[in-house]
Design a protein around this motif. Structure first.
Motif, PDB file in Angstrom:
ATOM      1  N   LYS A 353      30.454  51.712  48.007  1.00 14.08           N
ATOM      2  CA  LYS A 353      30.877  51.545  46.612  1.00 14.08           C
ATOM      3  C   LYS A 353      30.923  52.890  45.894  1.00 14.08           C
ATOM      4  N   ILE A 354      29.902  53.719  46.106  1.00 13.19           N
ATOM      5  CA  ILE A 354      29.874  55.041  45.481  1.00 13.19           C
ATOM      6  C   ILE A 354      31.010  55.902  46.028  1.00 13.19           C
ATOM      7  N   LYS A 355      31.224  55.829  47.330  1.00  8.84           N
ATOM      8  CA  LYS A 355      32.299  56.619  47.962  1.00  8.84           C
ATOM      9  C   LYS A 355      33.668  56.204  47.445  1.00  8.84           C
ATOM     10  N   GLU A 356      33.895  54.881  47.326  1.00  6.04           N
ATOM     11  CA  GLU A 356      35.195  54.385  46.844  1.00  6.04           C
ATOM     12  C   GLU A 356      35.459  54.820  45.402  1.00  6.04           C
ATOM     13  N   TYR A 357      34.397  54.796  44.580  1.00  8.77           N
ATOM     14  CA  TYR A 357      34.578  55.220  43.179  1.00  8.77           C
ATOM     15  C   TYR A 357      34.917  56.706  43.126  1.00  8.77           C
ATOM     16  N   LYS A 358      34.247  57.498  43.961  1.00  7.77           N
ATOM     17  CA  LYS A 358      34.535  58.935  44.024  1.00  7.77           C
ATOM     18  C   LYS A 358      35.985  59.161  44.436  1.00  7.77           C
ATOM     19  N   ASP A 359      36.454  58.395  45.415  1.00  6.61           N
ATOM     20  CA  ASP A 359      37.836  58.532  45.874  1.00  6.61           C
ATOM     21  C   ASP A 359      38.825  58.198  44.758  1.00  6.61           C
ATOM     22  N   GLN A 360      38.526  57.161  43.981  1.00  7.27           N
ATOM     23  CA  GLN A 360      39.419  56.771  42.881  1.00  7.27           C
ATOM     24  C   GLN A 360      39.522  57.885  41.848  1.00  7.27           C
ATOM     25  N   ILE A 361      38.387  58.517  41.560  1.00 11.14           N
ATOM     26  CA  ILE A 361      38.375  59.558  40.543  1.00 11.14           C
ATOM     27  C   ILE A 361      39.105  60.817  41.036  1.00 11.14           C
ATOM     28  N   GLU A 362      38.851  61.184  42.258  1.00 11.69           N
ATOM     29  CA  GLU A 362      39.383  62.455  42.776  1.00 11.69           C
ATOM     30  C   GLU A 362      40.640  62.289  43.626  1.00 11.69           C
ATOM     31  N   ASP A 363      41.047  61.026  43.883  1.00 10.93           N
ATOM     32  CA  ASP A 363      42.195  60.740  44.737  1.00 10.93           C
ATOM     33  C   ASP A 363      42.033  61.465  46.054  1.00 10.93           C
ATOM     34  N   SER A 364      40.857  61.319  46.623  1.00  6.75           N
ATOM     35  CA  SER A 364      40.511  62.072  47.823  1.00  6.75           C
ATOM     36  C   SER A 364      40.837  61.280  49.087  1.00  6.75           C
ATOM     37  N   GLU A 365      41.123  62.007  50.185  1.00 10.69           N
ATOM     38  CA  GLU A 365      41.353  61.365  51.481  1.00 10.69           C
ATOM     39  C   GLU A 365      40.262  61.782  52.472  1.00 10.69           C
TER      40      GLU A 365
END
Length: 368
Positions: A353-365
């Motif tokens: 959940k924390i990782k997914e939120y980080k990805d949403q914020i930073e649009d990270s792959e």
């Protein structure tokens, strides 16, 4: 000069008036009628006078409880009581119960069940009211017969304006503190809070529903003047000789509304120690202050005062350290507890959940 021992005298109660400037009286009352009947009624309703009537009516007047009085300048041979208003009221009513227009049934019971009707009361006569102030300060501010806070502040304000006229604010407060056995900081806060209260009173308490001098919690202001950010917000400096010189009237009004205006029966802030601590944190952060002004709850606004990035990092590191500690114990465990699998699934779920939120914020792959 007349010696102090020569000033002791027994005086008939009818020659002594109640003090219309008694600090126990609320400000709104003192501004209005000064008729003695009104004073007697107030003492009956607010000062447990009926109980004292019983005590005096059954046991007589104890000579050790002398009234402290000054001469009445308006009527020769008469006096005004400065200390002992409740005792004088009780004696007056024991002798003239018809003076009261309230609690008549209770007074009738006292008259029916008591016999003592003292008329000549032991008094100490002083030339000036100021001669009594030191004693009153010790007895009612630092002593065992403590007044309510607003009464203490009213008294200190009177002393401040009637004594030490040639001295500045800081010096006056230091001298008053010495006289009553208190701290200078406390005296400065009480006097300053009372002056602020009078400004609020002059504004009609900003028309806040139900708020008047009997409902105003002066301790909110007194305690708030120990909080750096709250003091700065309203522009008060109790370490200055002119503590209210930069008072911000708009921010003061806002503060009073936060404390006393109620929505669904609840104010935005309770002015107790916990509430003041939270408010001080909020007012030390522009982001939190603006959020609170825009309607955020006090707890949500407090969250904005914290270094969330630092807190987040610390919590992740602590969690990792604890998991590593658990991992080191794994090979020693003989009986894994029954809910271990569910707990591990929850740990994985939270991590994702924390990782997914980080990805949403930073649009990270990034891989996880």
């Amino acid at each position: 000069m007349e010696k102090k021992e020569d000033k002791f005298r027994k005086i008939n109660y009818s020659k002594i008036k109640l003090d219309p400037e008694n600090p126990r009286l609320p400000g709104s009352f003192r501004k209005g009628s000064k008729n003695e009947r009104d004073l007697i009624n107030w003492m009956l309703l607010e000062a447990a006078t009926v109980e004292l009537m019983y005590a005096i009516g059954q046991n007589g007047y104890f000579v050790g409880e002398q009234l402290l009085v000054i001469e009445d300048e308006e009527k020769s041979g008469n006096y005004i009581v400065i200390e002992g208003n409740r005792r004088l009221t009780a004696v007056k009513l024991l002798n003239e119960p018809e003076l009261a227009t309230v609690k008549k049934a209770a007074i009738s019971e006292v008259i029916k069940n008591t016999d003592e009707r003292p008329q000549d009361i032991p008094c100490l006569i002083f030339d000036e009211k100021s001669e009594i102030l030191k004693y009153l300060g010790f007895r009612h501010i630092t002593g065992i017969k403590s007044w309510k806070l607003l009464q203490k502040a009213s008294y200190l304000n009177d002393v401040y304006h009637n004594e030490f006229d040639d001295k500045n604010f800081l010096t006056k407060c230091r001298d008053i503190a010495k006289n009553i056995g208190s701290s200078s900081n406390y005296v400065r806060r009480l006097i300053t809070a009372f002056k602020i209260f009078k400004k609020v009173e002059d504004e009609g308490f900003y028309s806040i529903s139900g708020l008047d001098d009997t409902k105003f919690h002066l301790n909110y202001l007194v305690d708030a003047l120990n909080k750096k950010n709250i003091k700065n917000f309203i522009g008060v400096n109790i370490n200055s000789n002119k503590p209210l010189e930069e008072l911000n009237q708009d921010n003061l009004k806002e503060l009073i509304f936060w404390w006393f205006e109620k929505t669904e029966g609840v104010p935005r802030i309770i002015g107790d120690s916990k509430g003041l601590k939270k408010l001080d944190l909020i007012l030390g952060s522009e982001k939190a202050k603006e959020a609170f002004r825009d309607g955020k709850s006090i707890d949500d606004a407090v969250e904005l005062t914290k270094d969330i990035d630092s807190i987040f990092r610390t919590e992740i590191i602590k969690s990792l350290e604890r998991l590593e500690s658990a991992d080191k114990l794994t090979h020693k465990v003989e009986d894994f507890y029954s809910n271990l699998y569910e707990d591990l699934k929850m740990i994985r779920k939270l991590a994702l959940k924390i990782k997914e939120y980080k990805d949403q914020i930073e649009d990270s792959e990034d891989e996880f």
